[in-house]
Design an enzyme around this catalytic site. Structure first.
Site, PDB file in Angstrom:
ATOM      1  N   LEU A  38       7.613  -1.246  -2.074  1.00 37.48           N
ATOM      2  CA  LEU A  38       6.314  -1.194  -1.395  1.00 37.48           C
ATOM      3  C   LEU A  38       6.557  -0.669   0.012  1.00 37.48           C
ATOM      4  O   LEU A  38       7.469  -1.131   0.699  1.00 37.48           O
ATOM      5  CB  LEU A  38       5.680  -2.587  -1.304  1.00 37.48           C
ATOM      6  CG  LEU A  38       4.887  -3.102  -2.503  1.00 37.48           C
ATOM      7  CD1 LEU A  38       4.346  -4.496  -2.205  1.00 37.48           C
ATOM      8  CD2 LEU A  38       3.739  -2.174  -2.860  1.00 37.48           C
ATOM      9  N   ASP A  39       5.757   0.296   0.449  1.00 37.01           N
ATOM     10  CA  ASP A  39       5.893   0.834   1.801  1.00 37.01           C
ATOM     11  C   ASP A  39       5.678  -0.283   2.833  1.00 37.01           C
ATOM     12  O   ASP A  39       4.962  -1.255   2.559  1.00 37.01           O
ATOM     13  CB  ASP A  39       4.871   1.947   2.042  1.00 37.01           C
ATOM     14  CG  ASP A  39       5.185   3.202   1.236  1.00 37.01           C
ATOM     15  OD1 ASP A  39       6.360   3.379   0.857  1.00 37.01           O
ATOM     16  OD2 ASP A  39       4.257   3.996   0.989  1.00 37.01           O
TER      17      ASP A  39
END
EC number: 5.4.99.25
Length: 309
Positions: A38-39
């Site tokens: 996940l960024d």
């Protein structure tokens, strides 16, 4: 020793690797791995495998993901999300309506090709794309096949001067960039666009309401109750076909032996996997069809060996 899947509600501002490192320190173990990046600016469901569960990371990474996303029409950015610099602008007409948006969203369902954004961790010639982007170098990016299983508008369209925004939910295959999807939606509506907010609400069968924050995990670690709140390996693999074997066969499985394919799995293909369970409900291993010996199954992962019982 914790052996299972921790369901973390990843906060904004941390990379997935940051989360892994923090849990390693918290649980005092190196055997920790996440199941899908996940960024940093994205929050939500991040399953973290601990102990023996690190052996099943790849089987959880394959699962579909669900996101709640917000798209802003009217300007695009270098990163395709709210963190980038503005690239192109175009005032949004107020006559754009729900029917237009829903038609575009429905057109995206199914399989399609997607080109990952320059600001991403996808590697080209051994180097991450964002490293090229930061150096001002644009390289040809490999297309990838993705699947949009479901996508739907969840809010009204809100106008803010020369821009407009709305939220949608999407369930998609691994490797899908929702940022890029937002840009595609904008293009189909005739406007430059970017993703202005994103939260992962589900990863496979794991939902956000099952997840714990770092504060909650720290409290569990202090009280010695982390194991009670982890998802057992057996539940984490419930998407795989299940084969319950005898105690006699179980001893062979613990030693990584080849097994004869039972009748109920005779139609398995090379890409299929089955979870092998004891009669008491413990998952011992994951098996697949032997590539060279027809009628036999080969272990892909042995999860429980005799010395660990």
């Amino acid at each position: 020793m914790v052996n299972g899947v921790l369901l973390l509600h990843k906060p904004v501002g941390m990379t997935s690797h940051d989360c892994v490192m923090k849990i390693r320190k918290l649980l005092k173990t190196k055997k920790v791995g996440h199941t899908g990046t996940l960024d940093p600016e994205v929050s939500g469901v991040l399953p973290i495998c601990v102990g023996r569960a690190t052996k099943i990371v790849e089987y959880l990474t394959e699962k579909s993901k669900t996101y709640d996303a917000e798209i802003t029409l009217g300007f695009s950015t270098t990163t395709e999300d709210q963190t980038g610099e503005t690239v192109e602008t175009k005032p949004v007409n107020h006559d754009i309506d729900k029917a237009d948006v829903e038609k575009v969203l429905n057109s995206l369902k199914g399989k399609q090709e997607q080109i990952p954004p320059m600001y991403s961790a996808v590697k080209v010639n051994g180097k991450k794309l964002y490293e090229y982007a930061r150096a001002g170098i644009e390289v040809e990016r490999p297309k990838r096949m993705i699947t949009i299983e479901d996508i739907a508008l969840t809010t009204e369209i809100k106008h803010h001067g020369e821009t407009a925004s709305f939220r949608f939910t999407v369930t998609c295959s691994k490797g899908t960039y929702v940022r890029t999807l937002a840009v595609m939606i904008g293009e189909k509506l005739g406007y430059p666009a970017h993703m202005s907010h994103l939260i992962r609400t589900a990863s496979g069968d794991f939902s956000l309401d099952e997840c714990f924050t770092f504060d909650e995990l720290e409290a569990q670690a202090q009280s010695g109750t982390v194991e009670e709140h982890t998802v057992p390996i057996e539940r984490a693999l419930n998407h795989l076909p299940k084969w319950i074997i005898s105690d006699t066969l179980a001893k062979k499985v613990e030693n990584g032996a080849l097994l004869e394919t039972p009748e109920q799995f005779s139609e398995m293909t090379s890409g299929d996997r089955i979870a092998v369970f004891t009669e008491s409900g413990t998952c011992l291993a994951i098996y697949f069809p032997h590539p060279a010996k027809k009628g036999l199954l080969k272990p892909a992962k042995v999860l429980m060996q005799k010395s660990e019982q």
